[in-house]
Design an enzyme around this catalytic site. Structure first.
Site, PDB file in Angstrom:
ATOM      1  N   GLN A 266       0.750  -1.059   0.067  1.00  0.00           N
ATOM      2  CA  GLN A 266      -0.033  -0.112   0.054  1.00  0.00           C
ATOM      3  C   GLN A 266       0.905   1.077  -0.108  1.00  0.00           C
ATOM      4  O   GLN A 266       0.412   2.301  -0.690  1.00  0.00           O
ATOM      5  CB  GLN A 266      -0.902   0.004   1.314  1.00  0.00           C
ATOM      6  CG  GLN A 266      -1.821  -1.205   1.053  1.00  0.00           C
ATOM      7  CD  GLN A 266      -2.886  -0.828  -0.149  1.00  0.00           C
ATOM      8  OE1 GLN A 266      -2.689  -1.837  -0.976  1.00  0.00           O
ATOM      9  NE2 GLN A 266      -3.611   0.150  -0.151  1.00  0.00           N
ATOM     10  N   HIS A 269       1.810   3.268  -3.188  1.00  0.00           N
ATOM     11  CA  HIS A 269       0.773   4.170  -4.010  1.00  0.00           C
ATOM     12  C   HIS A 269       1.014   5.580  -3.975  1.00  0.00           C
ATOM     13  O   HIS A 269       1.231   6.059  -4.938  1.00  0.00           O
ATOM     14  CB  HIS A 269      -0.508   3.922  -3.264  1.00  0.00           C
ATOM     15  CG  HIS A 269      -1.494   2.938  -3.797  1.00  0.00           C
ATOM     16  ND1 HIS A 269      -2.152   2.833  -4.955  1.00  0.00           N
ATOM     17  CD2 HIS A 269      -1.614   1.834  -3.351  1.00  0.00           C
ATOM     18  CE1 HIS A 269      -2.712   1.659  -5.118  1.00  0.00           C
ATOM     19  NE2 HIS A 269      -2.356   0.799  -4.009  1.00  0.00           N
ATOM     20  N   GLU A 335      -9.486   1.971   5.318  1.00  0.00           N
ATOM     21  CA  GLU A 335      -9.908   1.430   4.100  1.00  0.00           C
ATOM     22  C   GLU A 335      -9.864  -0.097   3.686  1.00  0.00           C
ATOM     23  O   GLU A 335     -10.766  -0.613   3.367  1.00  0.00           O
ATOM     24  CB  GLU A 335      -9.224   2.298   2.880  1.00  0.00           C
ATOM     25  CG  GLU A 335      -9.513   1.996   1.593  1.00  0.00           C
ATOM     26  CD  GLU A 335      -8.387   2.715   0.574  1.00  0.00           C
ATOM     27  OE1 GLU A 335      -8.849   2.742  -0.526  1.00  0.00           O
ATOM     28  OE2 GLU A 335      -7.397   3.060   0.926  1.00  0.00           O
ATOM     29  N   HIS A 336      -8.862  -0.548   4.190  1.00  0.00           N
ATOM     30  CA  HIS A 336      -8.269  -1.948   4.066  1.00  0.00           C
ATOM     31  C   HIS A 336      -8.016  -2.458   5.421  1.00  0.00           C
ATOM     32  O   HIS A 336      -6.977  -1.939   5.843  1.00  0.00           O
ATOM     33  CB  HIS A 336      -7.264  -2.125   2.976  1.00  0.00           C
ATOM     34  CG  HIS A 336      -7.413  -1.743   1.572  1.00  0.00           C
ATOM     35  ND1 HIS A 336      -6.819  -0.389   1.329  1.00  0.00           N
ATOM     36  CD2 HIS A 336      -8.199  -1.778   0.666  1.00  0.00           C
ATOM     37  CE1 HIS A 336      -7.057   0.042   0.100  1.00  0.00           C
ATOM     38  NE2 HIS A 336      -8.060  -1.093  -0.451  1.00  0.00           N
ATOM     39  N   ASP A 369      -7.437  -5.768  -4.733  1.00  0.00           N
ATOM     40  CA  ASP A 369      -7.293  -4.512  -5.541  1.00  0.00           C
ATOM     41  C   ASP A 369      -7.725  -5.273  -6.890  1.00  0.00           C
ATOM     42  O   ASP A 369      -8.076  -4.298  -7.922  1.00  0.00           O
ATOM     43  CB  ASP A 369      -5.856  -4.173  -5.643  1.00  0.00           C
ATOM     44  CG  ASP A 369      -5.449  -3.365  -4.415  1.00  0.00           C
ATOM     45  OD1 ASP A 369      -6.474  -2.779  -3.839  1.00  0.00           O
ATOM     46  OD2 ASP A 369      -4.277  -3.141  -3.928  1.00  0.00           O
ATOM     47  N   HIS A 428     -52.859  20.890   4.585  1.00  0.00           N
ATOM     48  CA  HIS A 428     -52.723  19.436   4.152  1.00  0.00           C
ATOM     49  C   HIS A 428     -53.859  18.637   4.450  1.00  0.00           C
ATOM     50  O   HIS A 428     -54.111  17.827   3.705  1.00  0.00           O
ATOM     51  CB  HIS A 428     -51.500  19.198   5.111  1.00  0.00           C
ATOM     52  CG  HIS A 428     -50.095  19.572   4.809  1.00  0.00           C
ATOM     53  ND1 HIS A 428     -49.722  20.843   4.880  1.00  0.00           N
ATOM     54  CD2 HIS A 428     -49.190  18.558   4.513  1.00  0.00           C
ATOM     55  CE1 HIS A 428     -48.308  20.791   4.303  1.00  0.00           C
ATOM     56  NE2 HIS A 428     -48.149  19.892   4.355  1.00  0.00           N
TER      57      HIS A 428
END
Length: 441
Positions: A266, A269, A335-336, A369, A428
């Site tokens: 990771q 990235h 996230e992961h 992924d 109404h």
């Protein structure tokens, strides 16, 4: 190598944990002043502004925005057969998983003669974004397109930045992925100007209409995210995605080589990528650090990886028990999230907050992924506490359809009038009484 936070014997409250745990800084507000002129220029000057920004930011000025169909066909024909086979497998597995997410319309009979139907209607036109900065992401094309198609979206347009190396076209692997998925409309535009063009539409250099969209999905840098924030409302957005994150909850049964490899995967990235190890074992933490030193030195993007791992957004958190570890990863809401413990399935079942959970030694994030079948467009920055990743539901809207007979309305008319009067909205109630409801009205 990783910074350490020792929480053994003391796990703070969730609020304190959120402030204490490592997290990548992403101040979208800080770049809004830079993005606003870009968005306003595209609104006012359309494609001419987009091309000016391409020349400035991407160092190339495409001849037109829409990529010709022949370029898509050529890109697929020239794709490495091994990569094509891998993409086809990724697409097939994603289609299997996402097919089971499609919701069915449900009709509920509230009373005899009175029904409410929940219809699930796809967004009509969607803009999908595939980044083209430090890396090329055909997998993101798959992860955005498959759920949109499964939801039944009628019209899709894919945006990806023009590349000087390829004559102002997006990267050929992106084009090949689009062709493989049957997406015939691709725009060579990136960044904040892509979101603005998707929101406002325009006229291409050849006079063809570039139709605006209803929803924009897909990851991008902070400038693209700022444009999403600015234009939300005019368009729908999936999320404000930040730098990627991995958290690994591990005990002394975990293989330190696996843990180190996954943290590095990771970190490659982006220099802002977050790699977090939460563990009950100081021995494991030491061994992971040792393996990181060797692995980082040997990896292709070693400088980027080392900066990410040494940054304040990454680190090791030591805890006394797995119960404490679960509390920590729930507060972090990664996230992961990988679970590398004894009885990993049981531990994973206790996790509340994560974009995606990867269970045991043979489910690394890399699998998700590309080829697990799950979606890799996931909430970052702690958003997994309240938000989900991209799915078929992201492209559907629930519409309630109310169908009552005169008799069914008559039976409840008095209740409607009573509530309308209680809220001092008598018209109404009068709207109900204005109808011929037969005897008893």
């Amino acid at each position: 190598m990783l910074n350490r936070t020792d929480l053994r014997g003391r796990v703070p409250s969730p609020a304190r944990l959120r402030a204490l745990l490592p997290r990548a800084e992403m101040d979208v507000d800080a770049v809004l002043h830079q993005v606003r002129p870009v968005v306003e220029a595209v609104r006012d000057r359309g494609v001419e502004a987009v091309l000016d920004f391409a020349e400035r930011f991407d160092k190339v000025r495409p001849g037109r925005i829409r990529v010709p169909a022949s370029e898509l066909e050529s890109a697929l024909a020239g794709l490495d057969p091994v990569v094509r086979a891998a993409l086809e497998e990724s697409i097939a597995r994603a289609r299997v998983v996402h097919a089971d997410q499609r919701r069915q319309d449900v009709t509920t009979e509230v009373v005899p003669g009175g029904t409410v139907t929940e219809r699930w209607v796809p967004v009509r036109r969607v803009g999908l974004y595939a980044p083209g900065g430090l890396a090329v992401y055909p997998s993101s094309v798959v992860m955005n397109v498959v759920p949109a198609q499964t939801a039944g979206v009628e019209s899709l347009v894919l945006c990806s930045p023009p590349q000087a190396e390829f004559g102002g076209l997006p990267h050929p692997t992106i084009l090949a992925a689009a062709e493989l998925l049957g997406v015939g409309e691709v725009w060579a535009v990136g960044g904040a100007q892509a979101v603005a063009l998707l929101a406002y539409g325009g006229t291409d250099t050849d006079g063809a209409e570039l139709e605006p969209v209803d929803l924009v999905t897909g990851p991008g840098n902070i400038y693209l995210t700022a444009a999403k924030r600015m234009l939300r409302g005019l368009i729908g957005i999936d999320s404000e995605a930040g730098p990627t994150e991995i958290a690994i909850l591990a005990d002394d049964t975990a293989d330190p080589s696996h843990v180190a490899a996954d943290l590095v995967s990771q970190a490659e990235h982006d220099t802002l990528a977050a790699s977090i190890l939460v563990t009950t074992s100081e021995r494991l933490a030491d061994e992971v650090d040792e393996r990181l030193r060797h692995r980082v030195a040997a990896t292709k993007h070693s400088e980027r990886v080392e900066q990410a791992l040494r940054g304040p957004q990454s680190g090791t958190v030591l805890v006394s028990t797995l119960d404490d570890g679960v509390r920590v990863v729930d507060a972090y809401a990664a996230e992961h999230l990988e679970i590398q413990t004894a009885d990993a399935s049981s531990v994973a079942a206790r996790v509340r907050n994560a974009g995606a959970v990867f269970v045991g030694p043979y489910a690394p994030v890399s699998l998700g992924d590309y080829c697990a079948g799950s979606n890799h467009v996931l909430p970052t920055g702690g958003f997994a506490r309240h938000s989900s990743g991209l799915s078929v539901q992201s492209f559907l809207r629930g519409i309630h359809v109310v169908d009552y007979s005169a008799e069914a309305l008559r039976d409840v008319a008095g209740k409607v009038v009573a509530l309308a009067n209680a809220e001092d909205l008598p018209a109404h109630g009068e709207a109900v009484l204005a109808r011929d409801l037969g005897d008893g009205a």
